[in-house]
Structure formats: structure tokens, C-alpha cells
Design a protein around this motif. Structure first.
Motif, mmCIF file in Angstrom:
data_model
loop_
_atom_site.group_PDB
_atom_site.id
_atom_site.type_symbol
_atom_site.label_atom_id
_atom_site.label_comp_id
_atom_site.label_asym_id
_atom_site.label_seq_id
_atom_site.Cartn_x
_atom_site.Cartn_y
_atom_site.Cartn_z
ATOM 1 N N GLU A 1 0.832 -1.202 0.000
ATOM 2 C CA GLU A 1 0.000 0.000 0.000
ATOM 3 C C GLU A 1 0.869 1.255 0.000
ATOM 4 N N ALA A 2 1.963 1.241 0.738
ATOM 5 C CA ALA A 2 2.865 2.390 0.755
ATOM 6 C C ALA A 2 3.462 2.641 -0.626
ATOM 7 N N VAL A 3 3.804 1.559 -1.319
ATOM 8 C CA VAL A 3 4.338 1.700 -2.677
ATOM 9 C C VAL A 3 3.244 2.195 -3.623
ATOM 10 N N ARG A 4 2.057 1.640 -3.493
ATOM 11 C CA ARG A 4 0.946 2.038 -4.366
ATOM 12 C C ARG A 4 0.607 3.511 -4.180
ATOM 13 N N GLU A 5 0.588 3.969 -2.936
ATOM 14 C CA GLU A 5 0.251 5.360 -2.651
ATOM 15 C C GLU A 5 1.371 6.323 -3.034
ATOM 16 N N GLY A 6 2.585 5.795 -3.186
ATOM 17 C CA GLY A 6 3.702 6.643 -3.565
ATOM 18 C C GLY A 6 4.478 7.244 -2.411
ATOM 19 N N SER A 7 4.249 6.779 -1.176
ATOM 20 C CA SER A 7 4.992 7.308 -0.036
ATOM 21 C C SER A 7 6.374 6.675 0.078
ATOM 22 N N ALA A 8 6.587 5.552 -0.610
ATOM 23 C CA ALA A 8 7.892 4.888 -0.626
ATOM 24 C C ALA A 8 8.035 4.134 -1.941
ATOM 25 N N ASP A 9 9.289 3.947 -2.348
ATOM 26 C CA ASP A 9 9.554 3.182 -3.576
ATOM 27 C C ASP A 9 9.968 1.750 -3.270
ATOM 28 N N LEU A 10 10.583 1.554 -2.124
ATOM 29 C CA LEU A 10 10.997 0.223 -1.685
ATOM 30 C C LEU A 10 10.765 0.142 -0.184
ATOM 31 N N VAL A 11 9.998 -0.851 0.247
ATOM 32 C CA VAL A 11 9.711 -1.031 1.672
ATOM 33 C C VAL A 11 10.285 -2.378 2.105
ATOM 34 N N LEU A 12 11.046 -2.371 3.198
ATOM 35 C CA LEU A 12 11.670 -3.578 3.720
ATOM 36 C C LEU A 12 11.197 -3.842 5.139
ATOM 37 N N GLY A 13 11.177 -5.121 5.509
ATOM 38 C CA GLY A 13 10.818 -5.500 6.867
ATOM 39 C C GLY A 13 12.051 -5.632 7.746
ATOM 40 N N ARG A 14 12.041 -4.946 8.879
ATOM 41 C CA ARG A 14 13.099 -5.111 9.867
ATOM 42 C C ARG A 14 12.690 -6.242 10.809
ATOM 43 N N ARG A 15 13.420 -7.323 10.788
ATOM 44 C CA ARG A 15 13.060 -8.502 11.564
ATOM 45 C C ARG A 15 13.256 -8.277 13.059
ATOM 46 N N ARG A 16 12.198 -8.586 13.828
ATOM 47 C CA ARG A 16 12.222 -8.492 15.278
ATOM 48 C C ARG A 16 11.897 -9.881 15.826
ATOM 49 N N PRO A 17 12.895 -10.632 16.313
ATOM 50 C CA PRO A 17 12.680 -12.016 16.740
ATOM 51 C C PRO A 17 11.604 -12.138 17.811
ATOM 52 N N GLU A 18 10.700 -13.099 17.606
ATOM 53 C CA GLU A 18 9.625 -13.347 18.565
ATOM 54 C C GLU A 18 10.109 -14.137 19.780
ATOM 55 N N ARG A 19 11.150 -14.941 19.572
ATOM 56 C CA ARG A 19 11.637 -15.757 20.680
ATOM 57 C C ARG A 19 13.118 -16.064 20.487
ATOM 58 N N LEU A 20 13.753 -16.528 21.537
ATOM 59 C CA LEU A 20 15.170 -16.850 21.513
ATOM 60 C C LEU A 20 15.446 -17.919 20.457
ATOM 61 N N GLY A 21 16.443 -17.691 19.647
ATOM 62 C CA GLY A 21 16.831 -18.666 18.637
ATOM 63 C C GLY A 21 16.217 -18.431 17.284
ATOM 64 N N ALA A 22 15.267 -17.495 17.177
ATOM 65 C CA ALA A 22 14.643 -17.238 15.881
ATOM 66 C C ALA A 22 15.651 -16.662 14.889
ATOM 67 N N TRP A 23 16.581 -15.863 15.412
ATOM 68 C CA TRP A 23 17.593 -15.248 14.559
ATOM 69 C C TRP A 23 18.946 -15.472 15.223
ATOM 70 N N PRO A 24 19.724 -16.454 14.765
ATOM 71 C CA PRO A 24 20.990 -16.787 15.415
ATOM 72 C C PRO A 24 21.918 -15.578 15.534
ATOM 73 N N VAL A 25 22.735 -15.597 16.589
ATOM 74 C CA VAL A 25 23.611 -14.464 16.872
ATOM 75 C C VAL A 25 24.562 -14.192 15.715
ATOM 76 N N HIS A 26 25.129 -15.235 15.124
ATOM 77 C CA HIS A 26 26.099 -15.016 14.054
ATOM 78 C C HIS A 26 25.440 -14.380 12.829
ATOM 79 N N ALA A 27 24.192 -14.762 12.560
ATOM 80 C CA ALA A 27 23.486 -14.171 11.419
ATOM 81 C C ALA A 27 23.150 -12.711 11.695
#
Length: 222
Positions: free
Chosen positions: A88-114
Motif C-alpha cells: 500500500e505504501a508503494v501504491r500510494e507513492g509514499s515509498a519506492d521500496l519497503v523492507l521489513g526489519r526482523r524483530r525475533p519473537e523468541r530466543l533462537g529465531a535469529w541466530p547471533v552469528h546471522a
């Protein structure tokens, strides 16, 4: 949606595709029945013989026919329904590229090294382009023609970073939004191992070390 042996995760992912959207799964050499499962759940399946995350993503981009396209992994770590406000943000023209910033829900969802590798790359991206992102995650939305005009060439793990670098250098407005990040279903091919993370970081560093080549603006038409 790039896919390599994600049969177990596909039902969860595909049932969360927003109503009216076309689910396009790019099978990148699965041997576990992923392609058949995706078809049985109503997805369009494209076969990409060349192995590589970028190869699968770009095959999907070429096969798509919508004005606005979205990217999401098939491993159930991210909910594709979260892409609705991105598109919707792209369609409306408020952004050209929208990315998701990952926020882990629980321990281990996103390994420390990654997470550490992602942090280093985000800092390198900021030095290269001035764009202040905290994540280079796979959940994203943009206009298809604009992405094609960027002339993306990486077909490995550097593809998502090359997209951001090229978009920034073309003057695109890039936006980042928080999204919940779940433990993936099945074994990770990249972030689940130090070796996979090292290969991804290596590919992305190569993208950032490429010389900046001035060219005509590829800013999406609105």
C-alpha cells in the motif's frame, strides 16, 4: 517466493497470502515435493534450475505480471500477510521500496552469528549509500518495472543487498518497518549455520565493494 525444500512450511505460508494476491513460488531444485505442495495449495510454480537465492528471486520477478511485487521467504519465519501495508505504501507513492526489519519473537529465531553479519553489512551499506537501515531482510515490496530497470545482476546471496544499493543510488525512497520474525520451519540453508552466514556475507560484501557507476535515473514512475 524463493523455495528450496520447504514442503513442511508451505501450507502455513500460503494460507497467509493476502486475498486477491497471486502466490508465485520459485522452486530452486527442491527434492522434497515442495513444488507439488505449492501447486496443490493454489500457487503458481516457476522452476529455476540455477541454484542461488538471487537466481530464484529474479526468476520470480521476471515471471510476475503485477505492477507491485513482493518478496517473502517460504520457510514460515515471516508472515506474508504483513506485506499488505508495504504494498500500500508503494501504491500510494509514499515509498519506492519497503523492507521489513526482523524483530525475533523468541530466543533462537535469529541466530547471533546471522544477526552480527547483518549488522556489519547494514553499517557498510550506510557508508556506501547514506541509507540508514537496521536490517537487510527478505520481506519487501516495490514496483516491478522499477526493479527490472535497476539491472540487478547478482544471482547469489548478494541479490537483496544489490537491490537496496542500486535503489539508493537511483534516488529511491527506502522505508523500513518492524515485522515479527519467527523460528523457521526446517533447516536453514543460510542463517542456520556459520558457513551459510559466511557465504552470504561474502556475497554481500562483494556487492558493496563494486565501484559506483553513475547512470540514468531509474526512479520508479508514479
Amino acid at each position: 517466493m524463493p523455495c528450496l525444500d520447504e514442503e513442511a512450511a508451505l501450507p502455513w505460508v500460503l494460507e497467509r497470502i493476502p486475498q486477491g494476491w497471486r502466490a508465485l513460488v520459485v522452486d530452486n531444485g527442491s527434492t522434497d515435493g515442495s513444488a507439488e505442495t505449492a501447486r496443490s495449495l493454489g500457487a503458481t510454480v516457476v522452476r529455476e534450475e540455477r541454484r542461488g537465492f538471487g537466481a530464484a528471486c529474479h526468476a520470480g520477478l521476471l515471471a510476475a505480471d503485477a505492477d507491485i511485487v513482493c518478496f517473502c521467504d517460504c520457510d514460515a519465519s515471516l508472515d506474508p500477510s504483513l506485506l499488505l501495508p508495504f504494498a500500500e505504501a508503494v501504491r500510494e507513492g509514499s515509498a519506492d521500496l519497503v523492507l521489513g526489519r526482523r524483530r525475533p519473537e523468541r530466543l533462537g529465531a535469529w541466530p547471533v552469528h546471522a544477526r552480527a553479519g547483518n549488522h556489519v553489512l547494514a553499517r557498510m551499506l550506510r557508508r556506501r549509500t547514506g541509507v540508514r537501515l537496521r536490517d537487510l531482510g527478505p520481506l519487501r515490496a516495490a514496483r516491478r518495472e522499477g526493479l527490472l530497470a535497476l539491472g540487478l545482476t547478482d544471482r547469489r546471496s548478494g541479490y537483496p543487498l544489490q537491490m537496496v544499493v542500486s535503489a539508493a543510488e537511483a534516488g529511491w525512497r527506502i522505508e523500513e518497518r518492524n515485522v515479527p520474525y519467527r523460528p523457521r520451519t526446517g533447516k536453514s540453508k543460510v542463517t542456520g549455520t556459520w558457513r551459510g552466514t559466511w557465504h552470504a556475507v561474502r556475497d554481500m560484501r562483494a556487492v558493496l565493494n563494486q565501484p559506483q557507476v553513475p547512470g540514468p535515473s531509474t526512479e520508479p514512475t508514479r
